[in-house]
Design a protein around this motif. Structure first.
Motif, PDB file in Angstrom:
ATOM      1  N   SER A  67       9.976   4.412  13.356  1.00 41.33           N
ATOM      2  CA  SER A  67      11.079   4.145  14.197  1.00 41.33           C
ATOM      3  C   SER A  67      11.319   5.570  14.982  1.00 41.33           C
ATOM      4  CB  SER A  67      12.285   4.311  13.001  1.00 41.33           C
ATOM      5  OG  SER A  67      13.528   4.488  13.352  1.00 41.33           O
ATOM      6  N   ARG A  68      12.017   5.380  16.064  1.00 39.17           N
ATOM      7  CA  ARG A  68      12.021   6.551  16.964  1.00 39.17           C
ATOM      8  C   ARG A  68      13.807   6.633  17.045  1.00 39.17           C
ATOM      9  NH1 ARG A  68       9.759   6.295  22.682  1.00 39.17           N
ATOM     10  NH2 ARG A  68      11.265   4.392  22.699  1.00 39.17           N
ATOM     11  N   GLU A  69      14.341   7.832  16.627  1.00 37.56           N
ATOM     12  CA  GLU A  69      15.637   7.924  16.774  1.00 37.56           C
ATOM     13  C   GLU A  69      15.890   9.042  17.603  1.00 37.56           C
ATOM     14  OE1 GLU A  69      16.755   8.297  12.520  1.00 37.56           O
ATOM     15  OE2 GLU A  69      15.631   6.521  12.278  1.00 37.56           O
ATOM     16  N   ASP A  70      17.391   9.331  17.855  1.00 36.42           N
ATOM     17  CA  ASP A  70      17.750  10.539  18.500  1.00 36.42           C
ATOM     18  C   ASP A  70      17.132  11.985  18.107  1.00 36.42           C
ATOM     19  OD1 ASP A  70      18.873   8.686  20.435  1.00 36.42           O
ATOM     20  OD2 ASP A  70      20.956   9.162  19.665  1.00 36.42           O
ATOM     21  N   ALA A  71      17.298  12.086  16.751  1.00 36.08           N
ATOM     22  CA  ALA A  71      17.022  13.464  16.158  1.00 36.08           C
ATOM     23  C   ALA A  71      15.519  13.296  15.480  1.00 36.08           C
ATOM     24  CB  ALA A  71      18.087  13.778  15.264  1.00 36.08           C
ATOM     25  N   ASP A  91      14.719   2.970  18.030  1.00 38.97           N
ATOM     26  CA  ASP A  91      13.491   1.859  18.333  1.00 38.97           C
ATOM     27  C   ASP A  91      12.880   1.879  16.987  1.00 38.97           C
ATOM     28  OD1 ASP A  91      14.534   1.536  20.919  1.00 38.97           O
ATOM     29  OD2 ASP A  91      13.495   3.323  21.602  1.00 38.97           O
ATOM     30  N   LYS A  92      12.468   0.590  16.786  1.00 35.67           N
ATOM     31  CA  LYS A  92      11.620   0.113  15.469  1.00 35.67           C
ATOM     32  C   LYS A  92      10.469  -0.666  16.052  1.00 35.67           C
ATOM     33  CE  LYS A  92      15.832  -0.564  12.981  1.00 35.67           C
ATOM     34  NZ  LYS A  92      16.641  -0.289  14.088  1.00 35.67           N
ATOM     35  N   ARG A  93       9.564  -0.599  14.994  1.00 31.83           N
ATOM     36  CA  ARG A  93       8.492  -1.383  15.117  1.00 31.83           C
ATOM     37  C   ARG A  93       7.832  -1.662  13.566  1.00 31.83           C
ATOM     38  NH1 ARG A  93      10.430  -2.395  18.772  1.00 31.83           N
ATOM     39  NH2 ARG A  93       9.981  -2.338  21.057  1.00 31.83           N
ATOM     40  N   HIS A  94       7.711  -2.844  13.372  1.00 28.67           N
ATOM     41  CA  HIS A  94       7.278  -3.002  11.995  1.00 28.67           C
ATOM     42  C   HIS A  94       5.867  -3.977  12.152  1.00 28.67           C
ATOM     43  CE1 HIS A  94       8.940  -3.795   8.141  1.00 28.67           C
ATOM     44  NE2 HIS A  94       8.156  -5.108   7.985  1.00 28.67           N
ATOM     45  N   PHE A  95       4.857  -3.450  11.155  1.00 26.93           N
ATOM     46  CA  PHE A  95       3.734  -4.026  11.380  1.00 26.93           C
ATOM     47  C   PHE A  95       3.312  -4.696   9.694  1.00 26.93           C
ATOM     48  CE2 PHE A  95       4.122  -0.487  14.204  1.00 26.93           C
ATOM     49  CZ  PHE A  95       3.680  -1.147  15.367  1.00 26.93           C
ATOM     50  N   LEU A  96       2.460  -5.619   9.864  1.00 24.22           N
ATOM     51  CA  LEU A  96       2.061  -6.387   8.678  1.00 24.22           C
ATOM     52  C   LEU A  96       0.622  -6.230   8.650  1.00 24.22           C
ATOM     53  CD1 LEU A  96       4.422  -9.331   8.603  1.00 24.22           C
ATOM     54  CD2 LEU A  96       4.655  -7.318   7.181  1.00 24.22           C
ATOM     55  N   VAL A  97      -0.017  -5.948   7.436  1.00 21.46           N
ATOM     56  CA  VAL A  97      -1.373  -5.938   7.575  1.00 21.46           C
ATOM     57  C   VAL A  97      -2.070  -6.643   6.175  1.00 21.46           C
ATOM     58  CG1 VAL A  97      -1.877  -3.968   9.168  1.00 21.46           C
ATOM     59  CG2 VAL A  97      -1.598  -3.867   6.703  1.00 21.46           C
ATOM     60  N   ASN A  98      -3.052  -6.997   6.164  1.00 20.07           N
ATOM     61  CA  ASN A  98      -3.904  -7.310   4.869  1.00 20.07           C
ATOM     62  C   ASN A  98      -3.139  -8.529   4.255  1.00 20.07           C
ATOM     63  OD1 ASN A  98      -5.874  -5.480   5.629  1.00 20.07           O
ATOM     64  ND2 ASN A  98      -5.213  -4.060   3.943  1.00 20.07           N
ATOM     65  N   LEU A  99      -2.770  -9.526   4.988  1.00 16.35           N
ATOM     66  CA  LEU A  99      -2.138 -10.851   4.660  1.00 16.35           C
ATOM     67  C   LEU A  99      -2.955 -11.516   3.598  1.00 16.35           C
ATOM     68  CD1 LEU A  99      -0.173  -9.717   6.986  1.00 16.35           C
ATOM     69  CD2 LEU A  99       0.700 -12.202   6.713  1.00 16.35           C
ATOM     70  N   ARG A 100      -2.662 -11.907   2.314  1.00 12.90           N
ATOM     71  CA  ARG A 100      -3.196 -13.092   1.601  1.00 12.90           C
ATOM     72  C   ARG A 100      -2.438 -13.763   1.108  1.00 12.90           C
ATOM     73  NH1 ARG A 100      -2.709 -13.537  -3.361  1.00 12.90           N
ATOM     74  NH2 ARG A 100      -1.658 -11.424  -3.744  1.00 12.90           N
ATOM     75  N   THR A 101      -2.917 -15.129   1.253  1.00 13.00           N
ATOM     76  CA  THR A 101      -1.909 -16.331   1.041  1.00 13.00           C
ATOM     77  C   THR A 101      -2.494 -17.084  -0.294  1.00 13.00           C
ATOM     78  OG1 THR A 101      -3.172 -17.785   2.271  1.00 13.00           O
ATOM     79  CG2 THR A 101      -1.412 -16.796   3.205  1.00 13.00           C
ATOM     80  N   ARG A 102      -1.514 -17.639  -1.045  1.00 15.56           N
ATOM     81  CA  ARG A 102      -2.060 -18.218  -2.399  1.00 15.56           C
ATOM     82  C   ARG A 102      -1.187 -19.572  -2.549  1.00 15.56           C
ATOM     83  NH1 ARG A 102      -1.116 -17.420  -8.208  1.00 15.56           N
ATOM     84  NH2 ARG A 102       0.283 -15.943  -7.554  1.00 15.56           N
ATOM     85  N   HIS A 103      -1.756 -20.600  -2.679  1.00 15.30           N
ATOM     86  CA  HIS A 103      -0.831 -21.900  -2.796  1.00 15.30           C
ATOM     87  C   HIS A 103      -0.448 -21.868  -4.250  1.00 15.30           C
ATOM     88  CE1 HIS A 103      -0.427 -26.330  -4.035  1.00 15.30           C
ATOM     89  NE2 HIS A 103       0.324 -26.066  -2.926  1.00 15.30           N
ATOM     90  N   LEU A 104       0.903 -21.843  -4.429  1.00 10.62           N
ATOM     91  CA  LEU A 104       1.300 -22.061  -5.648  1.00 10.62           C
ATOM     92  C   LEU A 104       1.627 -23.458  -6.049  1.00 10.62           C
ATOM     93  CD1 LEU A 104       3.802 -19.120  -5.366  1.00 10.62           C
ATOM     94  CD2 LEU A 104       1.818 -19.075  -6.406  1.00 10.62           C
TER      95      LEU A 104
END
Length: 160
Positions: A114-118, A86-99
């Protein structure tokens, strides 16, 4: 003359406001695309991850650069296994810039568990992404992943 100058000034203000609105919409679309990436990584398939890139997209990781969806799918195929748990992915402190029109840079930190068997795993790092936005749809044109820590909970993340 005053009416013409005023109309021209109003037209310019309206054009400027529309351009700012386009940039804001592109930034929000790009930011939402990173959410889609994180969600995809929670239950990933190599093809689903690669589909988040443009046809000629580039993935940069410490192991090298991978160009095009097929190469990106191959990279994720070599890293993802059915037993990843089981996985979980988190994003923080996003900053955008127009190119440029239709191209937004998004810089962010990520954390994953990640939660694995072992064991249970934990990691974090940074993303620097160039997101192409066309017609309200987004794809990664370039994604750089810079891992900082990957460990399990037994080992921990002390510096010593």
């Amino acid at each position: 003359m005053t009416g013409t100058a005023s109309t021209s000034s109003t037209d310019q203000l309206l054009a400027d406001a529309l351009e700012r609105l386009r940039r804001l919409e592109d930034a929000e679309t790009a930011r939402n695309h990173l959410h889609a990436y994180a969600e995809t990584l929670d239950d990933p398939t190599p093809e689903a991850v690669a589909a988040l890139f443009t046809e000629d997209g580039v993935l940069e990781v410490p192991a090298g650069s991978f160009e095009g969806r097929a190469a990106i799918a191959d990279f994720y195929r070599s890293r993802l296994t059915p037993d990843d748990g089981d996985k979980r992915h988190f994003l923080v402190n996003l900053r955008t810039r127009h190119l440029q029109p239709g191209l937004v840079e998004v810089a962010s930190y990520f954390v994953f568990t990640s939660r694995e068997d072992a064991r249970s795993a934990l990691g974090w790092g940074t993303y620097t992404d160039q997101v192409r936005v066309v017609g309200g749809s987004a794809r990664f044109q370039r994604k750089r992943i810079t891992p900082h820590v990957f460990t399990d909970l037994d080992v921990g993340w002390s510096r010593g």
